[in-house]
Design a protein around this motif. Structure first.
Motif, PDB file in Angstrom:
ATOM      1  N   GLU A 194       1.056   2.524  -2.028  1.00  0.00           N
ATOM      2  CA  GLU A 194       2.022   2.996  -1.045  1.00  0.00           C
ATOM      3  C   GLU A 194       1.896   2.220   0.261  1.00  0.00           C
ATOM      4  O   GLU A 194       2.902   1.869   0.890  1.00  0.00           O
ATOM      5  N   ARG A 195       0.680   1.903   0.675  1.00  0.00           N
ATOM      6  CA  ARG A 195       0.488   1.110   1.885  1.00  0.00           C
ATOM      7  C   ARG A 195       1.015  -0.303   1.690  1.00  0.00           C
ATOM      8  O   ARG A 195       1.614  -0.892   2.601  1.00  0.00           O
ATOM      9  N   GLN A 197       3.465  -1.196  -0.293  1.00  0.00           N
ATOM     10  CA  GLN A 197       4.919  -1.150  -0.303  1.00  0.00           C
ATOM     11  C   GLN A 197       5.471  -0.979   1.112  1.00  0.00           C
ATOM     12  O   GLN A 197       6.510  -1.545   1.451  1.00  0.00           O
ATOM     13  N   GLU A 198       4.788  -0.176   1.930  1.00  0.00           N
ATOM     14  CA  GLU A 198       5.223  -0.033   3.322  1.00  0.00           C
ATOM     15  C   GLU A 198       5.116  -1.368   4.059  1.00  0.00           C
ATOM     16  O   GLU A 198       6.008  -1.743   4.818  1.00  0.00           O
TER      17      GLU A 198
END
Length: 298
Positions: A194-195, A197-198
């Motif tokens: 998730e990090r 992708q951010e």
């Protein structure tokens, strides 16, 4: 191709797999979170049509067809189900998978296949010692060799260690080739992805423009002026004293003194010839003569 899991669960009160819904489709990769030792494998078996859920249903293109699902979805590296024994050499694993794919499966075929993929030097290495990213690529490439495979369910690649960006990038490459990719991972790997992708989303928005502060109007005027010559002599205004001009390092020669007056020089010579002036003036003093009250001189 689109595979959808509708509120599937396994075990009493969802102990083996809590109720969940997800979807993955051709040309894209997504990850699903499954913690504990058994749940990743249970979810992989259900998502690939190899296990019937206790609740919910699984569809492929909106149709419940487990046989079609098993034929078109490969289950890769699922613990205790489809993962190779860690002590088997990489060439041995490749030979076995080539046999399942219906192509030449001799040791020579296995080495040739590894050479084409760029891993010939690892042929005699036990697969348990292979780098996690290389392991994922090799096993996924072997899976899609089977006839009719259009998607891959990759189970728990994070259990082998390494950085998630390695096997996640490889899964994305298979998605770019048109395969439907589902990666089942644990919580720590999910947070890392998730990090990532951010961060990628921020980079996709374009480079960050530097902040430019507006200069005052007079500063702009000074900026437009021609730069001063460092070697040129600075100009002094008329109001500045001559001493300041003479003290500057840029003055080439001393300032000339005014010419002397001839009359002034002659007067000075006469004063020097006469000597020092008398301390008593010859004018009106009371000490030259003194008179008494009757006018006689004393």
């Amino acid at each position: 191709m689109r595979i959808t899991l509708h509120e599937v669960s396994k075990g009493r009160a969802g102990q083996a797999l809590p109720s969940m819904s997800l979807e993955f489709h051709s040309g894209a990769v997504r990850f699903a979170l499954a913690e504990t030792e058994q749940r990743p494998t249970v979810l992989g078996l259900i998502a690939s049509g190899r296990m019937k859920p206790d609740t919910g249903r699984v569809t492929i293109d909106d149709t419940a067809n487990p046989k079609e699902l098993r034929r078109r979805i490969a289950l890769v590296d699922a613990p205790d189900v489809s993962d190779p024994h860690p002590d088997i050499t990489l060439a041995g694993v490749v030979g076995e998978e080539l046999m399942f794919a219906g192509v030449g499966a001799t040791p020579l075929h296995a080495r040739r296949w590894l050479t084409q993929l760029g891993y010939n030097e690892l042929a005699s290495t036990p697969i348990g010692n292979i780098d996690p990213a290389a392991r994922v690529r090799i096993l996924c490439e072997l899976a899609v060799l089977r006839d009719g495979v259009d998607g891959v369910v990759l189970v728990a690649p994070d259990r082998h260690g390494g950085s998630p960006d390695g096997w996640w990038r490889i899964a994305g490459e298979f998605a770019d080739r048109g395969y439907a990719m589902l990666v089942i991972i644990g919580g720590s790997a999910a947070v890392a992805l998730e990090r990532m992708q951010e961060f990628e989303a921020i980079n996709a928005s374009g480079p960050v423009q530097p902040l430019v502060l507006e200069a005052p109007a007079d500063a702009d005027a000074d900026a437009d002026a021609e730069p001063a010559d460092e070697d040129a002599e600075p100009e002094l205004s008329a109001a500045e004293p001559a001493e300041a001009a003479a003290s500057g390092p840029w003055v080439a020669e001393a300032v000339e003194a005014p010419e002397p007056d001839p009359l002034e020089e002659e007067a000075e010579a006469l004063r020097e010839a006469q000597g020092p002036a008398s301390s008593i003036e010859a004018s009106d003093t009371d000490t030259d003569t003194d008179t008494t009250e009757n006018g006689a001189a004393r």
